[in-house]
Design a protein around this motif. Structure first.
Motif, PDB file in Angstrom:
ATOM      1  N   ASN A  45     -43.982   5.397 -33.676  1.00 53.51           N
ATOM      2  CA  ASN A  45     -44.712   5.378 -32.408  1.00 53.51           C
ATOM      3  C   ASN A  45     -44.748   3.948 -31.856  1.00 53.51           C
ATOM      4  N   SER A  46     -45.112   3.829 -30.585  1.00 60.58           N
ATOM      5  CA  SER A  46     -45.122   2.520 -29.921  1.00 60.58           C
ATOM      6  C   SER A  46     -46.134   1.567 -30.532  1.00 60.58           C
ATOM      7  N   SER A  47     -45.934   0.265 -30.263  1.00 64.79           N
ATOM      8  CA  SER A  47     -46.867  -0.752 -30.741  1.00 64.79           C
ATOM      9  C   SER A  47     -46.592  -2.083 -30.068  1.00 64.79           C
ATOM     10  N   LEU A  48     -47.657  -2.854 -29.832  1.00 63.54           N
ATOM     11  CA  LEU A  48     -47.536  -4.257 -29.432  1.00 63.54           C
ATOM     12  C   LEU A  48     -48.165  -5.114 -30.518  1.00 63.54           C
ATOM     13  N   ARG A  49     -49.459  -4.980 -30.712  1.00 63.51           N
ATOM     14  CA  ARG A  49     -50.203  -5.826 -31.624  1.00 63.51           C
ATOM     15  C   ARG A  49     -49.748  -5.683 -33.071  1.00 63.51           C
ATOM     16  N   THR A  50     -49.627  -4.445 -33.527  1.00 66.60           N
ATOM     17  CA  THR A  50     -49.255  -4.222 -34.924  1.00 66.60           C
ATOM     18  C   THR A  50     -47.849  -4.746 -35.193  1.00 66.60           C
ATOM     19  N   ARG A  51     -46.948  -4.489 -34.264  1.00 70.28           N
ATOM     20  CA  ARG A  51     -45.555  -4.935 -34.405  1.00 70.28           C
ATOM     21  C   ARG A  51     -45.501  -6.466 -34.504  1.00 70.28           C
ATOM     22  N   LEU A  52     -46.168  -7.149 -33.571  1.00 74.36           N
ATOM     23  CA  LEU A  52     -46.048  -8.612 -33.525  1.00 74.36           C
ATOM     24  C   LEU A  52     -46.865  -9.286 -34.629  1.00 74.36           C
ATOM     25  N   VAL A 109     -45.510   1.210 -42.298  1.00 72.58           N
ATOM     26  CA  VAL A 109     -45.088   2.381 -41.507  1.00 72.58           C
ATOM     27  C   VAL A 109     -46.187   2.814 -40.547  1.00 72.58           C
ATOM     28  N   ARG A 110     -45.751   3.108 -39.311  1.00 68.83           N
ATOM     29  CA  ARG A 110     -46.652   3.662 -38.301  1.00 68.83           C
ATOM     30  C   ARG A 110     -46.189   5.071 -37.972  1.00 68.83           C
ATOM     31  N   SER A 111     -47.039   6.052 -38.204  1.00 67.72           N
ATOM     32  CA  SER A 111     -46.711   7.438 -37.879  1.00 67.72           C
ATOM     33  C   SER A 111     -48.001   8.145 -37.483  1.00 67.72           C
ATOM     34  N   ARG A 146     -55.810   7.162 -40.343  1.00 68.47           N
ATOM     35  CA  ARG A 146     -56.455   5.856 -40.534  1.00 68.47           C
ATOM     36  C   ARG A 146     -55.652   4.725 -39.893  1.00 68.47           C
ATOM     37  N   HIS A 147     -56.332   3.613 -39.594  1.00 68.13           N
ATOM     38  CA  HIS A 147     -55.656   2.386 -39.122  1.00 68.13           C
ATOM     39  C   HIS A 147     -56.331   1.202 -39.824  1.00 68.13           C
ATOM     40  N   PRO A 148     -56.027   1.019 -41.106  1.00 72.16           N
ATOM     41  CA  PRO A 148     -56.784   0.052 -41.931  1.00 72.16           C
ATOM     42  C   PRO A 148     -56.584  -1.405 -41.534  1.00 72.16           C
ATOM     43  N   LEU A 149     -55.407  -1.781 -41.066  1.00 75.01           N
ATOM     44  CA  LEU A 149     -55.203  -3.178 -40.636  1.00 75.01           C
ATOM     45  C   LEU A 149     -56.116  -3.496 -39.457  1.00 75.01           C
ATOM     46  N   GLN A 150     -56.319  -2.488 -38.596  1.00 72.69           N
ATOM     47  CA  GLN A 150     -57.211  -2.684 -37.453  1.00 72.69           C
ATOM     48  C   GLN A 150     -58.660  -2.815 -37.903  1.00 72.69           C
ATOM     49  N   ALA A 151     -59.081  -1.910 -38.787  1.00 71.86           N
ATOM     50  CA  ALA A 151     -60.484  -1.899 -39.224  1.00 71.86           C
ATOM     51  C   ALA A 151     -60.827  -3.162 -40.011  1.00 71.86           C
ATOM     52  N   HIS A 271     -62.661  -3.670 -28.615  1.00 71.89           N
ATOM     53  CA  HIS A 271     -61.743  -2.536 -28.503  1.00 71.89           C
ATOM     54  C   HIS A 271     -60.440  -2.949 -29.173  1.00 71.89           C
ATOM     55  N   CYS A 272     -59.791  -2.013 -29.853  1.00 72.36           N
ATOM     56  CA  CYS A 272     -58.578  -2.346 -30.613  1.00 72.36           C
ATOM     57  C   CYS A 272     -57.394  -2.654 -29.697  1.00 72.36           C
ATOM     58  N   LEU A 273     -57.451  -2.234 -28.422  1.00 73.50           N
ATOM     59  CA  LEU A 273     -56.329  -2.338 -27.473  1.00 73.50           C
ATOM     60  C   LEU A 273     -55.128  -1.502 -27.948  1.00 73.50           C
ATOM     61  N   PRO A 274     -54.285  -0.987 -27.055  1.00 71.80           N
ATOM     62  CA  PRO A 274     -54.364  -1.106 -25.601  1.00 71.80           C
ATOM     63  C   PRO A 274     -55.525  -0.322 -25.023  1.00 71.80           C
ATOM     64  N   VAL A 275     -56.099  -0.849 -23.923  1.00 73.53           N
ATOM     65  CA  VAL A 275     -57.276  -0.218 -23.332  1.00 73.53           C
ATOM     66  C   VAL A 275     -56.997   0.196 -21.894  1.00 73.53           C
ATOM     67  N   ASN A 299     -56.991 -11.597 -34.772  1.00 75.14           N
ATOM     68  CA  ASN A 299     -57.304 -11.427 -36.196  1.00 75.14           C
ATOM     69  C   ASN A 299     -56.455 -10.367 -36.890  1.00 75.14           C
ATOM     70  N   ARG A 300     -55.613  -9.659 -36.151  1.00 74.14           N
ATOM     71  CA  ARG A 300     -54.692  -8.713 -36.772  1.00 74.14           C
ATOM     72  C   ARG A 300     -53.663  -9.462 -37.632  1.00 74.14           C
ATOM     73  N   VAL A 301     -53.324 -10.692 -37.282  1.00 73.03           N
ATOM     74  CA  VAL A 301     -52.419 -11.484 -38.140  1.00 73.03           C
ATOM     75  C   VAL A 301     -53.110 -11.745 -39.477  1.00 73.03           C
TER      76      VAL A 301
HETATM   77  N1  LIG Z   1     -54.483  -2.200 -31.922  1.00 74.09           N
HETATM   78  C1  LIG Z   1     -53.212  -1.892 -32.202  1.00 74.09           C
HETATM   79  O1  LIG Z   1     -52.833  -1.448 -33.287  1.00 74.09           O
HETATM   80  O2  LIG Z   1     -52.349  -2.138 -31.124  1.00 74.09           O
HETATM   81  P1  LIG Z   1     -50.835  -1.614 -31.030  1.00 74.09           P
HETATM   82  O3  LIG Z   1     -50.896  -0.103 -30.953  1.00 74.09           O
HETATM   83  O4  LIG Z   1     -50.308  -2.280 -29.779  1.00 74.09           O
HETATM   84  O5  LIG Z   1     -50.089  -2.061 -32.299  1.00 74.09           O
END
Ligand SMILES: NC(=O)OP(=O)(O)O
Ligand SMILES: CCC[C@H](NC(C)=O)C(=O)O
Length: 316
Positions: A45-52, A109-111, A146-151, A271-275, A299-301
């Motif tokens: 699935n798509s990603s900005l923050r998690t990918r970078l 992995v993102r699914s 779940r999204h543990p890196l975010q939490a 908010h975790c974004l995208p918003v 702080n996701r890094v």
């Molecule tokens: N918050 C978060 O995981 O953003 P992305 O979906 O852009 O990776």
């Protein structure tokens, strides 16, 4: 650390938060730990923050990084077991996963949830194929539940910005034009339940999260009442769990606005974004000094680097 999916996988939370502060202070202090090690980041699935942020975290540790967008690169992957593969998917996850595992030392992995099969989603059928067959440690970069890196990043951000020992943290549902996963709120509740915060969850009736996450948690159906004296407001949309995957409401009376924020104890907005501006939250709130969404994203890094660092240390 063989997998990072649940809050239990990080071990002692106090220790993890201390380690996160160290990593943030000296991000390059372990820049040889990942020498000649490779992490593969797989996105269904798509990603900005998690990918970078996950790439950045791995590079801070001296790792090689491979990124695979499953729906663009490689082959369309069959994920169902026992099917006759006479359709448009030339490869099964059962082969692709161990093959990928031979090319790297860690896999992220993102699914997202399929919203087609509640049982399969909540049994994490796809993520477990990686955990069981990859042969290397697995990091969830947002799974079906779940999204543990975010939490982890969210909790670290609250620790950074709190001005009292045990802040009141409110998770509020807010309207969105699409039916979004429950992964982010599930993990937020899971981590806040074991953190030193007073958690309140507020949402319209019909948006109750799975009891496996909210058992013992205060749920308030009156959003304004929930906001009273809050120190942190964490807004997120999610689809119904009971009527699985359904978008039951786009009631904009749940949009986080200045009037509701005035009920709080000068709360920070998260908010975790995208918003979706002016659906989830008004421009006035997300552009205010109380908004810490950019610090939260930064702080996701940190959260990714702590997890990858621990996996690399375990590979030594
Ligand atoms: N918050 C978060 O995981 O953003 P992305 O979906 O852009 O990776
Ligand atoms: C980090 C958020 C990812 C995803 N968001 C969207 C828009 O799909 C979600 O709500 O789970």
């Amino acid at each position: 650390m063989k997998r990072f999916l649940t809050v239990d996988d990080i071990g002692d939370l106090g220790q993890a938060l201390k380690e996160a502060a160290e990593v943030k202070k000296t991000p390059y202090a372990w820049d040889t730990l990942g020498k000649n090690k490779t992490i593969t980041l797989i996105f269904f699935n798509s990603s900005l923050r998690t990918r970078l942020s996950t790439q950045k975290a791995a590079m801070n540790l001296g790792m090689n990084v491979i990124v695979l967008d499953v729906n663009k690169d490689g082959w369309q992957l069959e994920t169902e077991f026992g099917v006759v593969m006479d359709g448009d998917k030339p490869e099964h996850l059962r082969e692709a996963v161990p093959v990928i595992g031979r090319y790297c030392d860690i896999i992220g992995v993102r699914s997202f949830a399929s919203f087609e099969d509640k049982k399969a989603d909540y049994e994490e059928e796809i993520l477990n194929q990686f955990i069981n067959f990859a042969g290397v440690p697995i990091i969830s970069m947002e799974s079906a539940t779940r999204h543990p890196l975010q939490a982890f990043a969210d909790l670290f951000t609250i620790e950074e910005f709190k001005n009292k020992e045990r802040p009141k943290v409110v998770l509020t549902w807010a309207p969105h034009p699409r039916a979004l996963p429950q992964a982010v709120p599930n993990s937020f509740v899971e981590w806040m339940k074991v953190a030193d915060v007073d958690l309140v969850v507020t949402h319209p009736k019909g948006y109750e999260l799975s009891p496996e996450f909210t058992d013992g948690v205060t749920v308030e159906y009156d959003q304004k009442k929930a906001f009273e004296d809050a120190d942190f407001i964490y807004a997120k949309n999610w689809a119904s769990y009971e009527q699985y995957g359904q978008l039951l409401s786009q009631d904009k009376s749940w949009t986080v606005d200045e009037e509701k924020m005035s009920l709080t104890n000068d709360a920070r907005f998260m908010h975790c974004l995208p918003v979706r501006r002016n659906m989830i939250v008004t421009d006035g709130v997300i552009d205010s000094e109380n908004s810490i969404v950019i610090d939260e994203a930064a702080n996701r890094v940190v959260s990714a680097q702590v997890v990858i660092k621990r996996m690399l240390e375990a590979l030594k």
